[in-house]
Write a protein that holds these residues in place. Structure first.
Motif, short mmCIF file in Angstrom:
data_model
loop_
_atom_site.label_atom_id
_atom_site.label_comp_id
_atom_site.label_asym_id
_atom_site.label_seq_id
_atom_site.Cartn_x
_atom_site.Cartn_y
_atom_site.Cartn_z
N ASP A 37 0.84 -1.20 0.00
CA ASP A 37 0.00 0.00 0.00
C ASP A 37 0.87 1.25 0.00
N ALA A 64 -5.72 7.42 -1.86
CA ALA A 64 -6.53 6.22 -1.67
C ALA A 64 -5.70 5.07 -1.12
N SER A 91 -1.88 11.87 2.70
CA SER A 91 -3.14 11.36 2.17
C SER A 91 -4.33 12.08 2.79
N ARG A 134 -7.14 14.50 0.89
CA ARG A 134 -8.57 14.19 1.00
C ARG A 134 -9.34 15.26 1.78
N GLN A 174 -4.94 11.75 -6.08
CA GLN A 174 -6.09 11.05 -5.53
C GLN A 174 -5.80 9.56 -5.38
N ALA A 175 -5.14 8.96 -6.37
CA ALA A 175 -4.78 7.55 -6.27
C ALA A 175 -3.78 7.34 -5.12
#
Length: 556
Positions: A468, A486, A506, A510, A482-483
């Motif tokens: 991840d 996520a 992140s 967001r 954005q990826a």
């Protein structure tokens, strides 16, 4: 038709020794030898179901014939590759594992044969680890107790001084002047480790030959499991911790991984012929190969079950401590794993497994500043990784360990070369594929890293923190914020400083500024110099700038 070509063997001048053996002094053809060896090789091929034109059959024929003709000193990887596997003059054993893989298969076939249908065979052929020279012995019923093995040896054309000593002797049984060969080792046998799990492949009658072939070839790439097999449709052989059962299921193939002593099924899958077909490209692995990789990889289905049962010991016990550290990275776990390995080494044990794990722990000593010892930890890590390669130059994990150290040293090109070598030797290890992706990711090769992360995800499915983080980093480097967010937000809850930075960035992307500020504050408490955190891990300078730009935008 006989597979044994013309054989030249020693003539015997008898001279009694203290043990009643017969010494070797000159050479002359003995026709009975060619006939008996020919029949022995033919029996092995026919009764194990091995095709006459298969690699193991041709290899067996070749090594026996060369030894019998006094050319055992020619049995090197290069000559075998050329004569048996039709490789050219540019063959390089460091880049092509064909000889090692096929010799391993041949050893397994021979072991199974003599443990089962060939138990009473009067001629015994084996190829000990550490050499390509076969050991050929004969069960005698005269002058010895029934079933006693009498071993002798034949000159390879010249006397050689060997570390274990050279003994030339010859035994005779009945009226047949049968020359028998013993192993003349060119060096000591490598300690392959102690305590690792073992697995046996068993294919019942009617199983597709392709399934058996792919299983043997794929699993032969893994050095962390002791693999045995005896040929297609072979009877059950010697016990192993686990069984891989292949059986026909209508027009498909059933593959089951079982615990040998209880029969418990750990994993069971049914594959069509299309799902079994072997692909040449590591990025296009068949479904069957992917499943086999999940079975055999370090921390895969077998090792996880083996650890759960507590059946391990020796070197493997140190590996369990090492993996426990990487699951939850604390100073205490790091020290326990390192001490375990150093104690094993000081007690005289040595294996590629121990050296690989020690290299990784020394690397962590540098990157996370844990349990510092005198001297440069990266130099110690590089030394251990190279020692692992010297012990087993076909162990993909050894090259992987050296790769990770070279990246930490900033030797990017050399590190990439070692990573590519690791994938050549074993493209089926999900953690190694993902680990290489992680390294090329930090030096800016984000697109290739994403491709390899996808391969790794197939081989080791499920949520894995390091992968991840790799997705986060690759998307951030490519500008897909954005990826990146996520992937990175899934790391929430980890105390690792790299993961804290990913979560902070992140959350900011967001729009969750409260979480972004809270997480960045936690990061600063652990690592006041954030840029240095990336620099000491040899991150690409442009990538560091992109990370720092995102972090600096978060006000605390």
């Amino acid at each position: 038709m006989s597979m044994i070509r013309g054989v030249v063997t020693p003539v015997v001048t008898e001279r009694r020794t203290l043990k009643g053996m017969i010494s070797l002094s000159s050479a002359e053809a003995v026709p009975e030898l060619a006939s008996e060896l020919s029949e022995a090789v033919e029996r092995i091929i026919e009764r194990t179901g091995v095709a006459h034109d298969s690699n193991p059959a041709r290899l067996l024929d070749y090594v026996v014939t060369e030894t019998a003709n006094g050319r055992a000193d020619r049995l090197k990887a290069f000559t075998i590759a050329q004569d048996v596997f039709r490789r050219g003059d540019n063959f390089d054993a460091s880049n092509d594992s064909i000889v090692r893989v096929e010799m391993k298969r041949l050893r397994e076939i021979l072991d199974h044969y003599y443990a089962t249908v060939g138990e009473e065979d009067p001629v015994r052929i084996s190829v000990p680890k550490g050499t390509y020279v076969p050991q050929i012995s004969r069960l005698t019923t005269t002058a010895h107790k029934a079933g006693e093995v009498e071993e002798t040896s034949v000159s390879a054309g010249r006397a050689r001084q060997l570390r274990r000593g050279t003994v030339f002797s010859l035994g005779a049984a009945g009226l047949c002047a049968m020359a028998l060969f013993a192993w003349m080792s060119l060096g000591g046998e490598v300690d392959s480790g102690e305590g690792e799990p073992s697995m046996r492949i068993e294919a019942s009658e009617g199983t597709a030959r392709a399934a058996y072939s792919v299983a043997v070839d794929t699993l032969s790439h893994f050095s962390n499991i002791e693999l045995s097999t005896g040929g297609l449709y072979a009877e059950a052989g010697r016990a192993a911790n686990y069984q891989l059962i292949l059986a026909p299921a209508g027009a498909q193939t059933l593959a089951q991984l079982r615990v040998n002593d209880t029969g418990e099924v750990i994993s069971s899958r049914v594959f069509s012929d299309e799902q079994i077909t072997e692909e040449a490209d590591a990025s296009e692995l068949s479904d069957f190969e992917v499943w086999l990789g999940q079975v055999a990889t370090r921390n895969g289905l077998i090792e996880a079950d083996f650890i759960r049962r507590g059946a391990y010991s020796g070197d493997f016990a140190c590996s369990v401590l090492t993996e426990a550290y990487f699951t939850n990275q604390t100073d205490a776990r790091h020290l326990a794993a390192r001490d375990c390995i150093l104690e094993r080494l000081s007690a005289g044990h040595d294996s590629a497994r121990l050296r690989i794990d020690l290299a990784k722990l020394y690397r962590e000593e540098h990157s996370d500043q844990r349990n510092l010892m005198p001297g440069d930890p990266l130099m110690r890590a590089a030394r251990e990784a190279r020692a692992a390669i010297a012990l087993d130059r076909f162990d993909a994990n050894a090259y992987y360990a050296l790769m990770s150290v070279l990246f930490a040293l900033g030797a990017t090109e050399e590190g990439i070369a070692m990573g590519e070598r690791s994938l050549e030797l074993n493209p089926f290890d999900g953690e190694a594929v993902g680990g290489f992706a992680a390294r090329i990711n930090i030096v800016g090769q984000h697109e290739r890293a994403l491709e390899l992360f996808e391969v790794s995800r197939r081989l080791t499915p499920g949520g894995v923190a390091w992968r991840d983080y790799g997705y986060f980093l690759a998307h951030l480097g490519l500008g897909d914020l954005q990826a990146a967010a996520a992937a990175g937000i899934g790391l929430r809850g980890s105390g690792n400083e790299l993961y804290l930075a990913a979560v902070a960035i992140s959350a900011s992307i967001r729009g969750d500024e409260a979480l972004a500020r809270e997480t960045k504050q936690m990061l600063l408490e652990q690592e006041p110099d954030i840029r240095w955190m990336y620099e000491r891990r040899a991150y690409d300078a442009d990538l560091i700038d992109k990370i720092m730009m995102q972090l600096e935008a978060i006000q605390v």
